[in-house]
Design a protein around this motif. Sequence first.
Motif, PDB file in Angstrom:
ATOM      1  N   VAL A  17      93.589  33.339  62.691  1.00 40.68           N
ATOM      2  CA  VAL A  17      93.305  32.256  63.514  1.00 40.68           C
ATOM      3  C   VAL A  17      91.999  32.453  64.040  1.00 40.68           C
ATOM      4  O   VAL A  17      91.231  33.684  64.194  1.00 40.68           O
ATOM      5  N   CYS A  18      91.285  31.391  64.604  1.00 36.47           N
ATOM      6  CA  CYS A  18      90.084  31.359  65.529  1.00 36.47           C
ATOM      7  C   CYS A  18      90.053  30.150  66.400  1.00 36.47           C
ATOM      8  O   CYS A  18      90.784  29.147  66.237  1.00 36.47           O
ATOM      9  N   VAL A  19      89.256  30.252  67.325  1.00 37.74           N
ATOM     10  CA  VAL A  19      89.044  29.061  68.319  1.00 37.74           C
ATOM     11  C   VAL A  19      87.488  28.857  68.344  1.00 37.74           C
ATOM     12  O   VAL A  19      86.644  29.798  68.600  1.00 37.74           O
ATOM     13  N   VAL A  20      87.281  27.597  68.499  1.00 33.58           N
ATOM     14  CA  VAL A  20      85.819  27.147  68.408  1.00 33.58           C
ATOM     15  C   VAL A  20      85.563  26.130  69.636  1.00 33.58           C
ATOM     16  O   VAL A  20      86.454  25.448  69.814  1.00 33.58           O
ATOM     17  N   THR A  21      84.596  26.406  70.339  1.00 30.59           N
ATOM     18  CA  THR A  21      84.603  25.402  71.643  1.00 30.59           C
ATOM     19  C   THR A  21      83.136  24.834  71.309  1.00 30.59           C
ATOM     20  O   THR A  21      82.247  25.161  70.720  1.00 30.59           O
ATOM     21  N   ASP A  22      82.988  23.631  72.074  1.00 29.54           N
ATOM     22  CA  ASP A  22      81.591  22.835  72.081  1.00 29.54           C
ATOM     23  C   ASP A  22      81.034  23.208  73.341  1.00 29.54           C
ATOM     24  O   ASP A  22      81.530  23.436  74.613  1.00 29.54           O
ATOM     25  N   GLU A  23      79.658  23.837  72.987  1.00 32.16           N
ATOM     26  CA  GLU A  23      79.000  24.247  74.026  1.00 32.16           C
ATOM     27  C   GLU A  23      77.767  23.447  74.548  1.00 32.16           C
ATOM     28  O   GLU A  23      76.922  23.715  75.373  1.00 32.16           O
ATOM     29  N   GLY A  24      77.652  22.270  73.999  1.00 33.12           N
ATOM     30  CA  GLY A  24      76.847  21.089  74.386  1.00 33.12           C
ATOM     31  C   GLY A  24      75.657  21.449  73.461  1.00 33.12           C
ATOM     32  O   GLY A  24      75.236  22.438  72.766  1.00 33.12           O
ATOM     33  N   ASP A  25      74.589  20.382  73.481  1.00 35.09           N
ATOM     34  CA  ASP A  25      73.346  20.700  72.768  1.00 35.09           C
ATOM     35  C   ASP A  25      73.307  21.037  71.329  1.00 35.09           C
ATOM     36  O   ASP A  25      72.428  21.639  70.993  1.00 35.09           O
ATOM     37  N   GLY A  26      74.354  20.371  70.494  1.00 37.99           N
ATOM     38  CA  GLY A  26      74.552  20.767  69.455  1.00 37.99           C
ATOM     39  C   GLY A  26      75.037  22.034  68.754  1.00 37.99           C
ATOM     40  O   GLY A  26      74.733  22.270  67.831  1.00 37.99           O
ATOM     41  N   VAL A  27      75.507  22.634  69.898  1.00 40.51           N
ATOM     42  CA  VAL A  27      75.927  24.124  69.621  1.00 40.51           C
ATOM     43  C   VAL A  27      77.387  24.255  69.814  1.00 40.51           C
ATOM     44  O   VAL A  27      77.900  23.789  70.783  1.00 40.51           O
ATOM     45  N   CYS A  28      78.148  25.049  68.934  1.00 43.11           N
ATOM     46  CA  CYS A  28      79.337  25.388  69.146  1.00 43.11           C
ATOM     47  C   CYS A  28      79.718  26.733  68.864  1.00 43.11           C
ATOM     48  O   CYS A  28      78.581  27.636  68.486  1.00 43.11           O
ATOM     49  N   GLU A  29      80.703  27.321  69.711  1.00 38.86           N
ATOM     50  CA  GLU A  29      80.730  28.745  69.657  1.00 38.86           C
ATOM     51  C   GLU A  29      82.291  29.185  69.216  1.00 38.86           C
ATOM     52  O   GLU A  29      83.170  28.570  69.568  1.00 38.86           O
ATOM     53  N   LEU A  30      81.978  30.213  68.180  1.00 35.66           N
ATOM     54  CA  LEU A  30      83.057  30.945  67.732  1.00 35.66           C
ATOM     55  C   LEU A  30      83.773  31.694  68.972  1.00 35.66           C
ATOM     56  O   LEU A  30      83.212  32.799  69.123  1.00 35.66           O
ATOM     57  N   LYS A  31      84.629  31.675  69.703  1.00 38.29           N
ATOM     58  CA  LYS A  31      84.944  32.258  70.610  1.00 38.29           C
ATOM     59  C   LYS A  31      85.956  33.208  70.357  1.00 38.29           C
ATOM     60  O   LYS A  31      86.153  34.382  71.090  1.00 38.29           O
TER      61      LYS A  31
END
Length: 147
Positions: free
Chosen positions: A47-61
């Motif tokens: 499993v994985c979770v990805v978030t929107d961090e703004g400015d064209g960046v997503c983060e694999l949390k």
Amino acid sequence: MDIILLTENKKQQLDLLLLADESESMIDRYLERGELFVLDDNGVKAVCVVTDEGDGVCELKNIAVTPKSQRQGYGKRLIKHLLFYYSEKYNQMIVGTGDVPSSVEFYKSCGFEYSHRIENFFTDNYDHQMFEDGVLLKDMVYLKREI
């Protein structure tokens, strides 16, 4: 093998998410605002979770592979899927991990490169000491990859 975006009952995957992040309260900070993916290959393997961090960046949390399925390529397959899935929405993916050679090398093998570090992240944000591969986690190392 199927990779599914889970939009409801995300907490059902908590036991697996806790393998990668030992704090339920920390997971709660990003789970609902993030997108949760489940890799199923005759049962849930990762499993994985990805978030929107703004400015064209997503983060694999968070990315976690079941103990029996580790070192079989499931983590890399999931990351490859994410990079394709998000390629038209984001320019860059970042991931933070403990300053442990095995973790850093895993992400480098997936095309990530060193970005920056947050000193004392684990000691300042967790209520107990955390160890990975016998190493006391102190700093968070961030890696990045253009997508």
